[in-house]
Design an enzyme around this catalytic site. Structure first.
Site, mmCIF file in Angstrom:
data_model
loop_
_atom_site.group_PDB
_atom_site.id
_atom_site.type_symbol
_atom_site.label_atom_id
_atom_site.label_comp_id
_atom_site.label_asym_id
_atom_site.label_seq_id
_atom_site.Cartn_x
_atom_site.Cartn_y
_atom_site.Cartn_z
ATOM 1 N N LYS A 89 -29.541 9.544 -3.735
ATOM 2 C CA LYS A 89 -28.072 9.641 -3.781
ATOM 3 C C LYS A 89 -27.659 10.184 -5.132
ATOM 4 C CE LYS A 89 -24.611 8.748 -1.027
ATOM 5 N NZ LYS A 89 -24.578 8.784 0.444
ATOM 6 N N LYS A 120 -31.848 3.916 5.979
ATOM 7 C CA LYS A 120 -31.225 4.669 7.082
ATOM 8 C C LYS A 120 -32.166 5.716 7.671
ATOM 9 C CE LYS A 120 -27.125 5.863 6.074
ATOM 10 N NZ LYS A 120 -26.021 6.617 5.455
ATOM 11 N N ASN A 153 -13.766 12.600 6.633
ATOM 12 C CA ASN A 153 -14.717 13.230 7.543
ATOM 13 C C ASN A 153 -15.245 12.249 8.601
ATOM 14 O OD1 ASN A 153 -17.742 13.744 8.158
ATOM 15 N ND2 ASN A 153 -16.889 15.762 7.700
ATOM 16 N N SER A 169 -28.059 16.757 8.997
ATOM 17 C CA SER A 169 -28.520 17.353 7.742
ATOM 18 C C SER A 169 -30.006 17.704 7.860
ATOM 19 C CB SER A 169 -28.340 16.380 6.573
ATOM 20 O OG SER A 169 -27.054 16.534 6.010
ATOM 21 N N THR A 229 -21.367 12.730 11.392
ATOM 22 C CA THR A 229 -21.333 11.299 11.059
ATOM 23 C C THR A 229 -20.459 10.548 12.063
ATOM 24 O OG1 THR A 229 -21.699 11.820 8.758
ATOM 25 C CG2 THR A 229 -20.777 9.653 9.216
ATOM 26 N N LYS A 262 -33.413 12.084 0.207
ATOM 27 C CA LYS A 262 -32.270 12.757 0.835
ATOM 28 C C LYS A 262 -31.045 11.881 0.676
ATOM 29 C CE LYS A 262 -30.629 15.904 3.729
ATOM 30 N NZ LYS A 262 -29.524 16.155 2.794
HETATM 31 P P1 NAD Z 1 -13.990 11.501 2.808
HETATM 32 O O1 NAD Z 1 -13.814 11.786 1.399
HETATM 33 O O2 NAD Z 1 -13.945 12.628 3.782
HETATM 34 O O3 NAD Z 1 -12.870 10.441 3.281
HETATM 35 C C1 NAD Z 1 -12.681 9.221 2.671
HETATM 36 C C2 NAD Z 1 -11.432 8.607 3.287
HETATM 37 O O4 NAD Z 1 -11.283 7.287 2.797
HETATM 38 C C3 NAD Z 1 -10.148 9.348 2.924
HETATM 39 O O5 NAD Z 1 -9.280 9.359 4.038
HETATM 40 C C4 NAD Z 1 -9.542 8.491 1.813
HETATM 41 O O6 NAD Z 1 -8.131 8.606 1.730
HETATM 42 C C5 NAD Z 1 -9.955 7.118 2.316
HETATM 43 N N1 NAD Z 1 -9.965 6.115 1.255
HETATM 44 C C6 NAD Z 1 -10.388 6.213 -0.025
HETATM 45 N N2 NAD Z 1 -10.195 5.048 -0.672
HETATM 46 C C7 NAD Z 1 -9.664 4.205 0.247
HETATM 47 C C8 NAD Z 1 -9.240 2.856 0.207
HETATM 48 N N3 NAD Z 1 -9.340 2.137 -0.914
HETATM 49 N N4 NAD Z 1 -8.748 2.305 1.348
HETATM 50 C C9 NAD Z 1 -8.650 3.018 2.481
HETATM 51 N N5 NAD Z 1 -9.024 4.303 2.572
HETATM 52 C C10 NAD Z 1 -9.514 4.874 1.475
HETATM 53 O O7 NAD Z 1 -15.325 10.653 2.936
HETATM 54 P P2 NAD Z 1 -16.299 10.485 4.182
HETATM 55 O O8 NAD Z 1 -17.305 11.551 4.089
HETATM 56 O O9 NAD Z 1 -15.499 10.298 5.430
HETATM 57 O O10 NAD Z 1 -17.026 9.124 3.775
HETATM 58 C C11 NAD Z 1 -16.445 7.863 4.075
HETATM 59 C C12 NAD Z 1 -17.554 6.827 4.080
HETATM 60 O O11 NAD Z 1 -18.545 7.222 5.018
HETATM 61 C C13 NAD Z 1 -18.287 6.651 2.743
HETATM 62 O O12 NAD Z 1 -18.681 5.307 2.606
HETATM 63 C C14 NAD Z 1 -19.515 7.519 2.914
HETATM 64 O O13 NAD Z 1 -20.580 7.099 2.077
HETATM 65 C C15 NAD Z 1 -19.814 7.275 4.379
HETATM 66 N N6 NAD Z 1 -20.630 8.309 4.955
HETATM 67 C C16 NAD Z 1 -20.202 9.615 5.049
HETATM 68 C C17 NAD Z 1 -21.057 10.556 5.606
HETATM 69 C C18 NAD Z 1 -20.631 11.991 5.794
HETATM 70 O O14 NAD Z 1 -21.430 12.773 6.302
HETATM 71 N N7 NAD Z 1 -19.420 12.367 5.450
HETATM 72 C C19 NAD Z 1 -22.320 10.186 6.047
HETATM 73 C C20 NAD Z 1 -22.708 8.859 5.962
HETATM 74 C C21 NAD Z 1 -21.855 7.933 5.398
#
Ligand code: NAD
Length: 427
Positions: free
Chosen positions: A104, A92, A219, A356, A188, A68
């Site tokens: 992934k 995780k 997100n 999820s 998240t 997953k």
């Molecule tokens: P997203 O695409 O919704 O948002 C990413 C954010 O990071 C955006 O605001 C973008 O502008 C910002 N960003 C990108 N590059 C950047 C930088 N160099 N410096 C500062 N900000 C930057 O992504 P998300 O889903 O919020 O995921 C963010 C992190 O959380 C990732 O590492 C992802 O693997 C992790 N994550 C997300 C989820 C989920 O369900 N969305 C679950 C587990 C982990």
């Protein structure tokens, strides 16, 4: 970002596994991804030309259940990164006790350069290439950086068209009308928020006196910021890929989010209904945000942002890793020595994969849960996982990261031993 993100992830498992006295055979098993698929994805662009993108999917380990993990769209996606993220997913899912292994995926692309129709064609091309590799019983993708519910909906639709069956359980994070779960959108951020509430109880933190800086306003970052502010925490810094804003008196998170949806820019605004006005603030860089004198720092963007170079400058008392792998392994010791408590990614951001899992379970049951049920079950899983990791850390005098990995590796080890290991066959 580290060149050796996989090696970094790998070394962490190795050294924690060793100190947790887990059998070397089990650790060795975790050093080998089960299967990796890479594919060239031809996409017809709007101008009639064809462009080729690279798609990757890694099924890392399936001892505890089907693999997953999300699909990331980013120009910096590499095979190494996908493998590291898949290994973290394996850990995780085991930390929070889900019946899943880790996987992934990713596409090397800057999605901001594609039109919506090009994005749809690319997403469908990914599924066409992976249709025999993924599936509701063996490998279940989800959203990650720069992928969202709409993209998951296209992907599920493409899979169903290829297989000629309805199979919503092939992908999670879908729109609710296509079999998505209520509560997946903020899961998240909510999971991280629930961890912070537990941390606050243990550390006796008063919300209104606790300042928070958040790197990344997508997100994960937005929802944790929103929920914390509703609880009374002061959100003093927020950033996106273009830069950061800081305000000692704190921001109104929803105003900033509303403005960002409208103008696509991160602006320090306060909105009264539809009228938004700029508030006094400072503009800072993303690296300055990380080094602010705040109580809680939440990296919620990409991996490898806290390294051995900047770790010594971190002033926060707590780091809550909403992003995957924001702290490189050689920065851990420096932060530990400074007395900084880190809620590790494998626990802090596990709310996403947990809901999820709920979505997948609902798809398999053909029965939709209420939002209250989703929140209640998520609360139960996150609170028990947090307590379990906290208690193990206290008992074995480990950091929370070490304790979380220890719990996960032991759970995976117990499953491997249940199949029979060398000790079993030699006795
Ligand atoms: P997203 O695409 O919704 O948002 C990413 C954010 O990071 C955006 O605001 C973008 O502008 C910002 N960003 C990108 N590059 C950047 C930088 N160099 N410096 C500062 N900000 C930057 O992504 P998300 O889903 O919020 O995921 C963010 C992190 O959380 C990732 O590492 C992802 O693997 C992790 N994550 C997300 C989820 C989920 O369900 N969305 C679950 C587990 C982990």
């Amino acid at each position: 970002m580290s060149e050796n993100v996989f090696e970094d992830a790998f070394n962490r498992v190795k050294s924690i596994g060793k100190s947790a006295k887990v059998s070397p055979e089990i650790i060795d098993g975790l050093m080998h991804p089960k299967a990796i698929m890479t594919a060239s994805l031809p996409v017809r662009m709007d101008d009639g030309s064809t462009k080729y993108f690279t798609g990757i999917r890694c099924q890392y380990n399936n001892v505890l259940g089907p693999t997953k993990g999300g699909i990331r769209y980013h120009p910096d996606v590499t095979l190494e990164e996908v493998q590291a993220l898949a290994l973290w997913m394996t850990i995780k899912c085991a930390v929070v006790g889900l019946p899943y292994g880790g996987g992934k995926g990713g596409i090397i692309v800057d999605p901001k350069e594609l039109s919506p129709m090009e994005l749809e064609r690319l997403s469908r091309a990914y599924v066409r290439a992976m249709a025999d590799f993924i599936g509701p019983q063996n490998d279940i993708p989800a959203p990650d950086v720069y992928t969202n519910a709409r993209i998951m909906g296209w992907m599920a639709d493409e899979f169903e068209a290829i297989k000629r069956v309805k199979a919503p359980g092939v992908i999670t994070g879908k729109p609710v009308r296509l079999g998505g779960s209520l509560g997946r959108d903020d899961a998240t951020g909510r999971g991280a928020y629930l961890c912070i509430l537990e941390l606050a109880k243990k550390q006796k933190l008063a919300p209104e006196k606790t300042t928070v800086a958040i790197q990344g306003f997508g997100n994960g970052g937005y929802h944790v910021a929103r929920l914390l502010q509703n609880e009374g925490y002061k959100i003093v810094a927020i950033s996106d890929s273009k830069g950061a804003i800081y305000r000692k008196a704190g921001f109104d998170v929803d105003s900033i989010y509303k403005e960002k949806q409208k103008s696509k820019e991160l602006k320090a605004v306060y909105c009264d209904h539809s009228v938004c006005e700029l508030v006094e603030h400072e503009t800072i860089s993303n690296s300055e945000l990380l080094e602010l004198d705040v109580d809680i720092l939440i990296p919620a963007a990409l991996e490898g942002v806290i390294t051995k170079e900047n770790a010594k400058n971190i002033q926060a008392k707590y780091i809550v890793e909403v992003a995957n792998g924001p702290v490189e392994s050689d920065a851990d010791q420096i932060l530990d020595d400074k007395g900084i408590i880190i809620i590790p990614d494998v626990l802090a951001n596990a709310g996403g994969v947990t809901v999820s899992y709920f979505e997948w379970a609902q798809n398999r049951q053909g029965f939709a849960w209420t939002l209250e049920k989703v929140h209640e079950r998520l609360g139960h899983i996150m609170r028990s996982a947090f307590d379990d990791v906290w208690n193990l850390a206290e008992k074995e005098k480990r950091s929370l990261r070490d304790a979380a990995y220890t719990r996960a590796i032991r759970r995976i080890g117990e499953a491997i031993e249940a199949h029979g290991t060398r000790d079993y066959f030699n006795s």
